[in-house]
Write a protein that holds these residues in place. Sequence first.
Motif, PDB file in Angstrom:
ATOM      1  N   ARG A 117     -65.438   1.860  -9.670  1.00 15.91           N
ATOM      2  CA  ARG A 117     -64.330   1.479  -9.473  1.00 15.91           C
ATOM      3  C   ARG A 117     -63.637   2.705 -10.261  1.00 15.91           C
ATOM      4  O   ARG A 117     -62.526   2.520  -9.823  1.00 15.91           O
ATOM      5  CB  ARG A 117     -63.201   0.275  -9.663  1.00 15.91           C
ATOM      6  CG  ARG A 117     -64.151  -0.822  -8.337  1.00 15.91           C
ATOM      7  CD  ARG A 117     -62.677  -2.392  -8.562  1.00 15.91           C
ATOM      8  NE  ARG A 117     -63.567  -3.132  -8.215  1.00 15.91           N
ATOM      9  CZ  ARG A 117     -63.723  -4.467  -8.241  1.00 15.91           C
ATOM     10  NH1 ARG A 117     -61.920  -4.865  -8.662  1.00 15.91           N
ATOM     11  NH2 ARG A 117     -64.147  -5.637  -7.923  1.00 15.91           N
ATOM     12  N   PHE A 118     -64.266   4.081 -10.473  1.00 14.22           N
ATOM     13  CA  PHE A 118     -63.277   4.849 -11.270  1.00 14.22           C
ATOM     14  C   PHE A 118     -62.953   6.053  -9.754  1.00 14.22           C
ATOM     15  O   PHE A 118     -62.120   7.046  -9.898  1.00 14.22           O
ATOM     16  CB  PHE A 118     -63.953   5.670 -12.349  1.00 14.22           C
ATOM     17  CG  PHE A 118     -63.369   4.577 -13.226  1.00 14.22           C
ATOM     18  CD1 PHE A 118     -63.157   3.984 -13.734  1.00 14.22           C
ATOM     19  CD2 PHE A 118     -63.064   5.677 -14.600  1.00 14.22           C
ATOM     20  CE1 PHE A 118     -62.377   3.026 -14.502  1.00 14.22           C
ATOM     21  CE2 PHE A 118     -62.819   5.240 -15.568  1.00 14.22           C
ATOM     22  CZ  PHE A 118     -62.288   4.339 -15.863  1.00 14.22           C
ATOM     23  N   LEU A 119     -62.792   6.054  -8.390  1.00 15.34           N
ATOM     24  CA  LEU A 119     -62.420   6.637  -7.603  1.00 15.34           C
ATOM     25  C   LEU A 119     -61.573   5.792  -6.361  1.00 15.34           C
ATOM     26  O   LEU A 119     -62.108   5.667  -5.434  1.00 15.34           O
ATOM     27  CB  LEU A 119     -63.435   7.573  -7.213  1.00 15.34           C
ATOM     28  CG  LEU A 119     -62.378   8.416  -6.209  1.00 15.34           C
ATOM     29  CD1 LEU A 119     -62.045   9.263  -6.387  1.00 15.34           C
ATOM     30  CD2 LEU A 119     -63.814   8.722  -5.072  1.00 15.34           C
ATOM     31  N   ALA A 120     -59.929   5.322  -6.741  1.00 12.37           N
ATOM     32  CA  ALA A 120     -59.250   4.499  -5.928  1.00 12.37           C
ATOM     33  C   ALA A 120     -58.570   5.680  -4.580  1.00 12.37           C
ATOM     34  O   ALA A 120     -58.228   6.275  -4.448  1.00 12.37           O
ATOM     35  CB  ALA A 120     -58.296   4.307  -6.542  1.00 12.37           C
ATOM     36  N   LEU A 121     -59.154   4.935  -3.260  1.00 12.88           N
ATOM     37  CA  LEU A 121     -59.237   5.378  -2.144  1.00 12.88           C
ATOM     38  C   LEU A 121     -58.096   4.281  -1.726  1.00 12.88           C
ATOM     39  O   LEU A 121     -57.739   4.079  -2.367  1.00 12.88           O
ATOM     40  CB  LEU A 121     -60.310   4.849  -1.761  1.00 12.88           C
ATOM     41  CG  LEU A 121     -61.705   5.157  -2.035  1.00 12.88           C
ATOM     42  CD1 LEU A 121     -62.948   4.622  -1.387  1.00 12.88           C
ATOM     43  CD2 LEU A 121     -62.082   6.784  -2.285  1.00 12.88           C
ATOM     44  N   PRO A 122     -57.335   5.860  -0.015  1.00 18.25           N
ATOM     45  CA  PRO A 122     -56.736   4.876   0.355  1.00 18.25           C
ATOM     46  C   PRO A 122     -57.171   4.398   1.427  1.00 18.25           C
ATOM     47  O   PRO A 122     -58.251   3.939   1.855  1.00 18.25           O
ATOM     48  CB  PRO A 122     -55.919   5.977   1.265  1.00 18.25           C
ATOM     49  CG  PRO A 122     -57.010   7.290   0.985  1.00 18.25           C
ATOM     50  CD  PRO A 122     -58.091   6.572  -0.059  1.00 18.25           C
ATOM     51  N   GLN A 123     -56.014   3.275   2.196  1.00 12.86           N
ATOM     52  CA  GLN A 123     -56.215   2.613   3.426  1.00 12.86           C
ATOM     53  C   GLN A 123     -57.054   3.650   4.713  1.00 12.86           C
ATOM     54  O   GLN A 123     -58.055   3.664   5.516  1.00 12.86           O
ATOM     55  CB  GLN A 123     -55.257   2.094   4.406  1.00 12.86           C
ATOM     56  CG  GLN A 123     -55.767   0.926   5.154  1.00 12.86           C
ATOM     57  CD  GLN A 123     -55.829  -0.545   4.724  1.00 12.86           C
ATOM     58  OE1 GLN A 123     -56.468  -0.439   3.959  1.00 12.86           O
ATOM     59  NE2 GLN A 123     -57.401  -0.720   5.678  1.00 12.86           N
ATOM     60  N   GLN A 124     -56.295   4.755   5.021  1.00 12.03           N
ATOM     61  CA  GLN A 124     -56.754   5.398   5.556  1.00 12.03           C
ATOM     62  C   GLN A 124     -57.106   7.227   5.709  1.00 12.03           C
ATOM     63  O   GLN A 124     -56.348   7.786   4.679  1.00 12.03           O
ATOM     64  CB  GLN A 124     -55.689   5.430   7.673  1.00 12.03           C
ATOM     65  CG  GLN A 124     -55.271   4.127   7.681  1.00 12.03           C
ATOM     66  CD  GLN A 124     -54.248   3.832   8.656  1.00 12.03           C
ATOM     67  OE1 GLN A 124     -54.096   5.143   9.457  1.00 12.03           O
ATOM     68  NE2 GLN A 124     -53.354   2.847   8.479  1.00 12.03           N
ATOM     69  N   ALA A 125     -57.284   7.641   6.516  1.00  8.00           N
ATOM     70  CA  ALA A 125     -57.363   9.473   6.307  1.00  8.00           C
ATOM     71  C   ALA A 125     -56.308  10.178   7.195  1.00  8.00           C
ATOM     72  O   ALA A 125     -56.090   9.025   8.122  1.00  8.00           O
ATOM     73  CB  ALA A 125     -58.796  10.043   6.468  1.00  8.00           C
ATOM     74  N   THR A 126     -56.131  11.691   7.017  1.00  2.46           N
ATOM     75  CA  THR A 126     -55.114  12.317   7.500  1.00  2.46           C
ATOM     76  C   THR A 126     -55.621  13.327   8.322  1.00  2.46           C
ATOM     77  O   THR A 126     -56.162  14.052   7.657  1.00  2.46           O
ATOM     78  CB  THR A 126     -53.962  12.576   7.177  1.00  2.46           C
ATOM     79  OG1 THR A 126     -52.999  11.372   5.964  1.00  2.46           O
ATOM     80  CG2 THR A 126     -52.958  13.783   7.079  1.00  2.46           C
ATOM     81  N   ALA A 127     -55.392  13.473   9.131  1.00  6.48           N
ATOM     82  CA  ALA A 127     -56.077  14.460   9.787  1.00  6.48           C
ATOM     83  C   ALA A 127     -55.143  15.989  10.225  1.00  6.48           C
ATOM     84  O   ALA A 127     -53.726  15.565  10.199  1.00  6.48           O
ATOM     85  CB  ALA A 127     -56.201  14.779  11.242  1.00  6.48           C
ATOM     86  N   ALA A 128     -56.052  17.112   9.773  1.00  7.83           N
ATOM     87  CA  ALA A 128     -54.298  17.953  10.357  1.00  7.83           C
ATOM     88  C   ALA A 128     -55.077  19.619   9.682  1.00  7.83           C
ATOM     89  O   ALA A 128     -56.289  19.199   9.786  1.00  7.83           O
ATOM     90  CB  ALA A 128     -53.089  17.794   8.564  1.00  7.83           C
ATOM     91  N   GLN A 129     -54.130  20.405   9.664  1.00 16.60           N
ATOM     92  CA  GLN A 129     -55.035  21.579   9.902  1.00 16.60           C
ATOM     93  C   GLN A 129     -54.523  22.359   7.833  1.00 16.60           C
ATOM     94  O   GLN A 129     -54.085  21.866   7.328  1.00 16.60           O
ATOM     95  CB  GLN A 129     -53.451  22.121  10.205  1.00 16.60           C
ATOM     96  CG  GLN A 129     -53.951  21.863  11.605  1.00 16.60           C
ATOM     97  CD  GLN A 129     -55.681  23.209  12.310  1.00 16.60           C
ATOM     98  OE1 GLN A 129     -56.745  23.411  11.856  1.00 16.60           O
ATOM     99  NE2 GLN A 129     -56.168  21.882  12.891  1.00 16.60           N
ATOM    100  N   VAL A 130     -55.507  22.464   7.309  1.00 11.85           N
ATOM    101  CA  VAL A 130     -55.791  22.645   6.179  1.00 11.85           C
ATOM    102  C   VAL A 130     -54.361  23.700   5.705  1.00 11.85           C
ATOM    103  O   VAL A 130     -53.607  23.356   4.968  1.00 11.85           O
ATOM    104  CB  VAL A 130     -57.245  24.014   5.653  1.00 11.85           C
ATOM    105  CG1 VAL A 130     -56.607  25.136   4.250  1.00 11.85           C
ATOM    106  CG2 VAL A 130     -58.543  23.288   6.002  1.00 11.85           C
ATOM    107  N   ALA A 131     -53.576  24.293   6.819  1.00 19.98           N
ATOM    108  CA  ALA A 131     -52.896  25.173   6.156  1.00 19.98           C
ATOM    109  C   ALA A 131     -51.013  24.169   5.746  1.00 19.98           C
ATOM    110  O   ALA A 131     -50.562  24.306   4.864  1.00 19.98           O
ATOM    111  CB  ALA A 131     -51.979  26.184   7.952  1.00 19.98           C
ATOM    112  N   ASP A 132     -51.054  22.982   6.574  1.00 17.83           N
ATOM    113  CA  ASP A 132     -50.085  22.523   6.068  1.00 17.83           C
ATOM    114  C   ASP A 132     -50.283  21.161   5.233  1.00 17.83           C
ATOM    115  O   ASP A 132     -48.780  20.883   4.512  1.00 17.83           O
ATOM    116  CB  ASP A 132     -50.292  20.864   7.129  1.00 17.83           C
ATOM    117  CG  ASP A 132     -50.082  21.375   9.084  1.00 17.83           C
ATOM    118  OD1 ASP A 132     -49.728  22.671   9.397  1.00 17.83           O
ATOM    119  OD2 ASP A 132     -50.834  20.460   9.689  1.00 17.83           O
TER     120      ASP A 132
END
Length: 217
Positions: A117-132
């Motif tokens: 459990r040493f990598l805590a994760l979020p509920q969802q991923a976020t889609a966007a451009q790298v520049a953002d």
Amino acid sequence: MQTTRTPHHPWQPQGTVYGILLNFRREWDLWGPRMTQDPHKAAPNAPVLYVKTANTFSPADQDLLLQDGVTEVDIGATLGLIMGDDGQVAAAVLMNDWSVPHTSYYRPPVKFRCRDRFLALPQQATAAQVADWAMLQITVRLNGDVVQTVQLSELMRGIPTLLADVGEFMTLQAGDVLMVGTDCLADGTRPRAKAGDWVEISAPGFSSVSVKVGGAA
């Protein structure tokens, strides 16, 4: 930025998760005088990677249980880049890359970074451009108080450069996650949490990572 909705199951990595060491200017500068010492004798000229094994994956809303005599953990707020089928970044997530406090970030032992459990994760991923994400600010709160602000503008290798440099010696597959690194505080340490603490990592437009730290059952 648009959040990718996963109403039934919290997001989890579908491939290998890679971390990067020494990718923030402050820690690089602090380590600079030691980079020429044995056994390395020079500063690294390529990204220094490590793997967060699958046993570390901790989906949203799971506590972190401290075991085996561990009383404190370093908080590692970071951004994870999720690779798509076309070899490009498809989305991103906030992560808490926990580790047992230790003195070497050049070659961190697996036992300090790859515990359950040493990598805590979020509920969802976020889609966007790298520049953002180039100017993203990540906020770390411990029991409600801000203890660190991570600025991606302070990366030694910005996201496009990091992806290109890693691509020079390995291919990231669809579903793999490349973390951009974790920053340190002014004294070279990272914020630390102990049993009973509540840690939250947040950034505009992203699903936050919230974890309660508990002792062994």
